[in-house]
Write a protein that holds these residues in place. Structure first.
Motif, PDB file in Angstrom:
ATOM      1  N   THR A  34       0.866  -1.177   0.000  1.00 58.89           N
ATOM      2  CA  THR A  34       0.000   0.000   0.000  1.00 58.89           C
ATOM      3  C   THR A  34       0.901   1.225   0.000  1.00 58.89           C
ATOM      4  N   GLY A  35       0.327   2.377  -0.300  1.00 55.38           N
ATOM      5  CA  GLY A  35       1.091   3.617  -0.314  1.00 55.38           C
ATOM      6  C   GLY A  35       1.955   3.716  -1.559  1.00 55.38           C
ATOM      7  N   PRO A  36       2.908   4.659  -1.555  1.00 56.19           N
ATOM      8  CA  PRO A  36       3.748   4.888  -2.743  1.00 56.19           C
ATOM      9  C   PRO A  36       4.947   3.940  -2.825  1.00 56.19           C
ATOM     10  N   PHE A  37       4.700   2.675  -2.580  1.00 58.04           N
ATOM     11  CA  PHE A  37       5.745   1.656  -2.570  1.00 58.04           C
ATOM     12  C   PHE A  37       5.382   0.583  -3.597  1.00 58.04           C
ATOM     13  N   THR A  38       6.389   0.098  -4.321  1.00 56.92           N
ATOM     14  CA  THR A  38       6.151  -0.862  -5.397  1.00 56.92           C
ATOM     15  C   THR A  38       7.094  -2.046  -5.246  1.00 56.92           C
ATOM     16  N   ILE A  39       6.554  -3.247  -5.416  1.00 58.32           N
ATOM     17  CA  ILE A  39       7.385  -4.450  -5.441  1.00 58.32           C
ATOM     18  C   ILE A  39       8.090  -4.490  -6.793  1.00 58.32           C
ATOM     19  N   THR A  40       9.418  -4.571  -6.767  1.00 58.69           N
ATOM     20  CA  THR A  40      10.184  -4.643  -8.012  1.00 58.69           C
ATOM     21  C   THR A  40      10.699  -6.045  -8.287  1.00 58.69           C
ATOM     22  N   THR A  41      10.957  -6.816  -7.242  1.00 62.66           N
ATOM     23  CA  THR A  41      11.398  -8.207  -7.388  1.00 62.66           C
ATOM     24  C   THR A  41      10.730  -9.041  -6.307  1.00 62.66           C
ATOM     25  N   ASN A  42      10.153 -10.172  -6.705  1.00 64.79           N
ATOM     26  CA  ASN A  42       9.510 -11.083  -5.764  1.00 64.79           C
ATOM     27  C   ASN A  42      10.136 -12.461  -5.944  1.00 64.79           C
ATOM     28  N   ASN A  43      11.029 -12.830  -5.020  1.00 61.79           N
ATOM     29  CA  ASN A  43      11.652 -14.153  -5.073  1.00 61.79           C
ATOM     30  C   ASN A  43      10.875 -15.180  -4.257  1.00 61.79           C
ATOM     31  N   CYS A  44       9.713 -14.779  -3.724  1.00 60.15           N
ATOM     32  CA  CYS A  44       8.937 -15.681  -2.879  1.00 60.15           C
ATOM     33  C   CYS A  44       8.062 -16.633  -3.682  1.00 60.15           C
ATOM     34  N   GLY A  45       7.653 -16.238  -4.875  1.00 59.50           N
ATOM     35  CA  GLY A  45       6.789 -17.087  -5.686  1.00 59.50           C
ATOM     36  C   GLY A  45       5.465 -17.350  -4.996  1.00 59.50           C
ATOM     37  N   THR A  46       4.964 -18.577  -5.109  1.00 61.78           N
ATOM     38  CA  THR A  46       3.676 -18.922  -4.508  1.00 61.78           C
ATOM     39  C   THR A  46       3.816 -19.704  -3.213  1.00 61.78           C
ATOM     40  N   SER A  47       5.044 -20.173  -2.900  1.00 59.34           N
ATOM     41  CA  SER A  47       5.268 -20.883  -1.638  1.00 59.34           C
ATOM     42  C   SER A  47       6.763 -20.953  -1.351  1.00 59.34           C
ATOM     43  N   ILE A  48       7.084 -21.161  -0.053  1.00 55.00           N
ATOM     44  CA  ILE A  48       8.477 -21.428   0.327  1.00 55.00           C
ATOM     45  C   ILE A  48       8.485 -22.603   1.294  1.00 55.00           C
ATOM     46  N   ALA A  49       9.534 -23.368   1.221  1.00 58.33           N
ATOM     47  CA  ALA A  49       9.659 -24.579   2.038  1.00 58.33           C
ATOM     48  C   ALA A  49       9.842 -24.237   3.513  1.00 58.33           C
ATOM     49  N   ALA A  50       9.589 -25.217   4.364  1.00 65.45           N
ATOM     50  CA  ALA A  50       9.809 -25.061   5.799  1.00 65.45           C
ATOM     51  C   ALA A  50      11.259 -24.655   6.049  1.00 65.45           C
ATOM     52  N   GLY A  51      11.458 -23.640   6.882  1.00 60.27           N
ATOM     53  CA  GLY A  51      12.791 -23.170   7.226  1.00 60.27           C
ATOM     54  C   GLY A  51      13.468 -22.321   6.167  1.00 60.27           C
ATOM     55  N   ALA A  52      12.830 -22.131   5.025  1.00 60.53           N
ATOM     56  CA  ALA A  52      13.432 -21.366   3.929  1.00 60.53           C
ATOM     57  C   ALA A  52      13.170 -19.868   4.075  1.00 60.53           C
ATOM     58  N   ARG A  53      13.883 -19.090   3.281  1.00 59.13           N
ATOM     59  CA  ARG A  53      13.722 -17.638   3.248  1.00 59.13           C
ATOM     60  C   ARG A  53      13.467 -17.197   1.810  1.00 59.13           C
ATOM     61  N   CYS A  54      12.789 -16.068   1.682  1.00 62.26           N
ATOM     62  CA  CYS A  54      12.614 -15.457   0.368  1.00 62.26           C
ATOM     63  C   CYS A  54      12.714 -13.943   0.528  1.00 62.26           C
ATOM     64  N   THR A  55      12.956 -13.264  -0.586  1.00 65.91           N
ATOM     65  CA  THR A  55      13.197 -11.837  -0.544  1.00 65.91           C
ATOM     66  C   THR A  55      12.283 -11.086  -1.503  1.00 65.91           C
ATOM     67  N   ILE A  56      11.815  -9.941  -1.028  1.00 59.42           N
ATOM     68  CA  ILE A  56      11.035  -9.003  -1.835  1.00 59.42           C
ATOM     69  C   ILE A  56      11.847  -7.714  -1.913  1.00 59.42           C
ATOM     70  N   SER A  57      12.010  -7.162  -3.109  1.00 58.69           N
ATOM     71  CA  SER A  57      12.641  -5.854  -3.264  1.00 58.69           C
ATOM     72  C   SER A  57      11.562  -4.838  -3.592  1.00 58.69           C
ATOM     73  N   LEU A  58      11.696  -3.646  -2.993  1.00 57.53           N
ATOM     74  CA  LEU A  58      10.695  -2.599  -3.154  1.00 57.53           C
ATOM     75  C   LEU A  58      11.357  -1.266  -3.461  1.00 57.53           C
ATOM     76  N   THR A  59      10.589  -0.370  -4.095  1.00 58.99           N
ATOM     77  CA  THR A  59      11.032   1.002  -4.276  1.00 58.99           C
ATOM     78  C   THR A  59       9.981   1.951  -3.713  1.00 58.99           C
TER      79      THR A  59
END
Length: 92
Positions: A34-59
């Motif tokens: 929400t607000g003036p923020f935009t997702i530029t990269t989404n490495n999370c996809g539709t799911s992540i495994a137990a104990g895993a990490r994923c990253t979202i980049s925003l501007t």
């Protein structure tokens, strides 16, 4: 928090890392801002495994001077869904 950004411009990207602390996969139903923020990269996809990490980049792209706030929201099948991250930036 994003660096001060001139109105009409876009900040350099910042990253948010989500860690799945469950013992099962985490399935996303939506990831949004929400607000003036935009997702530029989404490495999370539709799911992540137990104990895993994923990253979202925003501007941040301010449309007015002053402080702006927003939210990054991870809607998923975890019992405490959604998980949220408060986003802030200052336009000048």
């Amino acid at each position: 928090t994003f660096p001060r950004t001139t109105v009409g411009n876009t900040s350099t990207p910042r990253s948010v890392t989500l860690t799945n602390n469950q013992t099962v996969a985490l399935n996303f139903t939506g990831i949004a801002t929400t607000g003036p923020f935009t997702i530029t990269t989404n490495n999370c996809g539709t799911s992540i495994a137990a104990g895993a990490r994923c990253t979202i980049s925003l501007t941040f792209s301010p449309t007015a001077t002053g402080t702006a706030t927003g939210t990054l929201m991870f809607a998923d099948d975890a019992p405490n869904s959604p998980q949220t991250v408060t986003l802030t930036g200052t336009g000048h």
